[in-house]
Design a protein around this motif. Structure first.
Motif, mmCIF file in Angstrom:
data_model
loop_
_atom_site.group_PDB
_atom_site.id
_atom_site.type_symbol
_atom_site.label_atom_id
_atom_site.label_comp_id
_atom_site.label_asym_id
_atom_site.label_seq_id
_atom_site.Cartn_x
_atom_site.Cartn_y
_atom_site.Cartn_z
ATOM 1 N N GLN A 31 0.824 -1.206 0.000
ATOM 2 C CA GLN A 31 0.000 0.000 0.000
ATOM 3 C C GLN A 31 0.860 1.259 0.000
ATOM 4 O O GLN A 31 0.464 2.275 -0.585
ATOM 5 N N THR A 32 2.020 1.198 0.626
ATOM 6 C CA THR A 32 2.906 2.366 0.661
ATOM 7 C C THR A 32 3.348 2.734 -0.742
ATOM 8 O O THR A 32 3.310 3.908 -1.134
ATOM 9 N N THR A 33 3.767 1.745 -1.503
ATOM 10 C CA THR A 33 4.216 1.989 -2.881
ATOM 11 C C THR A 33 3.099 2.602 -3.717
ATOM 12 O O THR A 33 3.309 3.592 -4.427
ATOM 13 N N TRP A 34 1.915 2.014 -3.621
ATOM 14 C CA TRP A 34 0.790 2.522 -4.414
ATOM 15 C C TRP A 34 0.348 3.897 -3.948
ATOM 16 O O TRP A 34 -0.042 4.734 -4.760
ATOM 17 N N ALA A 35 0.408 4.153 -2.649
ATOM 18 C CA ALA A 35 0.029 5.473 -2.132
ATOM 19 C C ALA A 35 1.008 6.544 -2.613
ATOM 20 O O ALA A 35 0.597 7.646 -2.993
ATOM 21 N N VAL A 36 2.292 6.224 -2.633
ATOM 22 C CA VAL A 36 3.294 7.168 -3.150
ATOM 23 C C VAL A 36 3.060 7.410 -4.635
ATOM 24 O O VAL A 36 3.100 8.561 -5.102
ATOM 25 N N ALA A 37 2.775 6.347 -5.378
ATOM 26 C CA ALA A 37 2.498 6.497 -6.816
ATOM 27 C C ALA A 37 1.258 7.360 -7.041
ATOM 28 O O ALA A 37 1.238 8.210 -7.939
ATOM 29 N N ALA A 38 0.228 7.170 -6.216
ATOM 30 C CA ALA A 38 -0.992 7.972 -6.346
ATOM 31 C C ALA A 38 -0.711 9.442 -6.045
ATOM 32 O O ALA A 38 -1.238 10.335 -6.728
ATOM 33 N N CYS A 39 0.111 9.706 -5.049
ATOM 34 C CA CYS A 39 0.467 11.096 -4.728
ATOM 35 C C CYS A 39 1.264 11.737 -5.856
ATOM 36 O O CYS A 39 1.047 12.902 -6.203
ATOM 37 N N MET A 40 2.180 10.968 -6.446
ATOM 38 C CA MET A 40 2.957 11.498 -7.569
ATOM 39 C C MET A 40 2.061 11.771 -8.772
ATOM 40 O O MET A 40 2.222 12.794 -9.444
ATOM 41 N N LEU A 41 1.118 10.877 -9.029
ATOM 42 C CA LEU A 41 0.157 11.092 -10.115
ATOM 43 C C LEU A 41 -0.658 12.353 -9.846
ATOM 44 O O LEU A 41 -0.860 13.173 -10.748
ATOM 45 N N TRP A 42 -1.106 12.532 -8.613
ATOM 46 C CA TRP A 42 -1.882 13.720 -8.260
ATOM 47 C C TRP A 42 -1.063 14.995 -8.492
ATOM 48 O O TRP A 42 -1.570 15.964 -9.066
ATOM 49 N N LEU A 43 0.193 14.991 -8.045
ATOM 50 C CA LEU A 43 1.039 16.176 -8.247
ATOM 51 C C LEU A 43 1.212 16.480 -9.734
ATOM 52 O O LEU A 43 1.143 17.634 -10.158
ATOM 53 N N PHE A 44 1.423 15.427 -10.527
ATOM 54 C CA PHE A 44 1.545 15.629 -11.968
ATOM 55 C C PHE A 44 0.253 16.205 -12.548
ATOM 56 O O PHE A 44 0.292 17.127 -13.377
ATOM 57 N N GLU A 45 -0.887 15.671 -12.116
ATOM 58 C CA GLU A 45 -2.160 16.151 -12.660
ATOM 59 C C GLU A 45 -2.455 17.589 -12.238
ATOM 60 O O GLU A 45 -3.049 18.343 -13.008
ATOM 61 N N VAL A 46 -2.043 17.975 -11.052
ATOM 62 C CA VAL A 46 -2.194 19.374 -10.636
ATOM 63 C C VAL A 46 -1.335 20.261 -11.540
ATOM 64 O O VAL A 46 -1.797 21.307 -12.017
ATOM 65 N N TRP A 47 -0.091 19.830 -11.792
ATOM 66 C CA TRP A 47 0.787 20.596 -12.681
ATOM 67 C C TRP A 47 0.170 20.680 -14.079
ATOM 68 O O TRP A 47 0.115 21.754 -14.679
ATOM 69 N N ARG A 48 -0.314 19.537 -14.600
ATOM 70 C CA ARG A 48 -0.895 19.502 -15.945
ATOM 71 C C ARG A 48 -2.104 20.425 -16.029
ATOM 72 O O ARG A 48 -2.257 21.187 -16.979
ATOM 73 N N PHE A 49 -2.954 20.366 -15.018
ATOM 74 C CA PHE A 49 -4.149 21.205 -15.000
ATOM 75 C C PHE A 49 -3.776 22.683 -14.950
ATOM 76 O O PHE A 49 -4.335 23.506 -15.680
ATOM 77 N N ALA A 50 -2.819 23.044 -14.086
ATOM 78 C CA ALA A 50 -2.404 24.443 -13.941
ATOM 79 C C ALA A 50 -1.779 24.982 -15.214
ATOM 80 O O ALA A 50 -1.869 26.177 -15.511
ATOM 81 N N ASN A 51 -1.172 24.101 -15.997
ATOM 82 C CA ASN A 51 -0.526 24.518 -17.241
ATOM 83 C C ASN A 51 -1.381 24.252 -18.474
ATOM 84 O O ASN A 51 -0.902 24.382 -19.596
ATOM 85 N N VAL A 52 -2.632 23.876 -18.261
ATOM 86 C CA VAL A 52 -3.610 23.633 -19.330
ATOM 87 C C VAL A 52 -3.043 22.668 -20.383
ATOM 88 O O VAL A 52 -3.100 22.921 -21.579
ATOM 89 N N VAL A 53 -2.513 21.559 -19.904
ATOM 90 C CA VAL A 53 -1.979 20.521 -20.785
ATOM 91 C C VAL A 53 -2.990 19.381 -20.803
ATOM 92 O O VAL A 53 -3.378 18.880 -19.749
ATOM 93 N N PRO A 54 -3.435 18.957 -21.982
ATOM 94 C CA PRO A 54 -4.416 17.866 -22.032
ATOM 95 C C PRO A 54 -3.782 16.535 -21.607
ATOM 96 O O PRO A 54 -2.585 16.324 -21.780
ATOM 97 N N PRO A 55 -4.589 15.620 -21.071
ATOM 98 C CA PRO A 55 -4.054 14.313 -20.687
ATOM 99 C C PRO A 55 -3.672 13.491 -21.917
ATOM 100 O O PRO A 55 -4.218 13.684 -22.999
ATOM 101 N N THR A 56 -2.749 12.584 -21.726
ATOM 102 C CA THR A 56 -2.287 11.720 -22.814
ATOM 103 C C THR A 56 -2.701 10.271 -22.534
ATOM 104 O O THR A 56 -3.135 9.941 -21.429
#
Length: 120
Positions: A31-56
């Motif tokens: 669960q630790t590994t997956w929770a860290v991965a989920a947090c990293m995904l969230w940070l990336f998505e916040v960055w993507r959203f703030a920079n108006v970059v569409p998902p791939t």
């Protein structure tokens, strides 16, 4: 105070958790590994959203893998929790599915709709 008393009446385990340090947690768990991965995904998505970059397609694939890993790593242990915590877990599974469908919808969306993902 009164909140500690309410917490102790609701779930006595909180008293032992509240008195423990962060080093007392079991960090070597899938669960630790997956929770860290989920947090990293969230940070990336916040960055993507703030920079108006569409998902791939890659982001959609990674998000699907992270959601699947995160929830499947917890699914077997959830039955050990009191009912009110299980309900919260199952509700979060629904929100994760909705979130994933939304990500897919945004990635492949067009003015005419996107088929099955449109149902969400």
């Amino acid at each position: 105070g009164s909140w500690e008393r309410i917490d102790a009446e609701y779930n006595p385990e909180w008293l032992t958790i509240d008195g423990a340090s962060i080093e007392d947690l079991t960090w070597r768990h899938s669960q630790t590994t997956w929770a860290v991965a989920a947090c990293m995904l969230w940070l990336f998505e916040v960055w993507r959203f703030a920079n108006v970059v569409p998902p791939t397609e890659l982001e959609v694939a990674v998000a699907g893998l992270v959601y699947l890993g995160l929830y499947s790593s917890r699914y077997q242990e959830i039955v050990q929790l009191p009912q009110h915590y299980r309900v919260t877990f199952y509700a979060s599974c629904g929100w994760a599915l909705y979130s994933y469908a939304s990500l897919v919808h945004v990635m492949v969306g067009s003015p005419s709709g996107v088929g099955a993902a449109e149902a969400f």
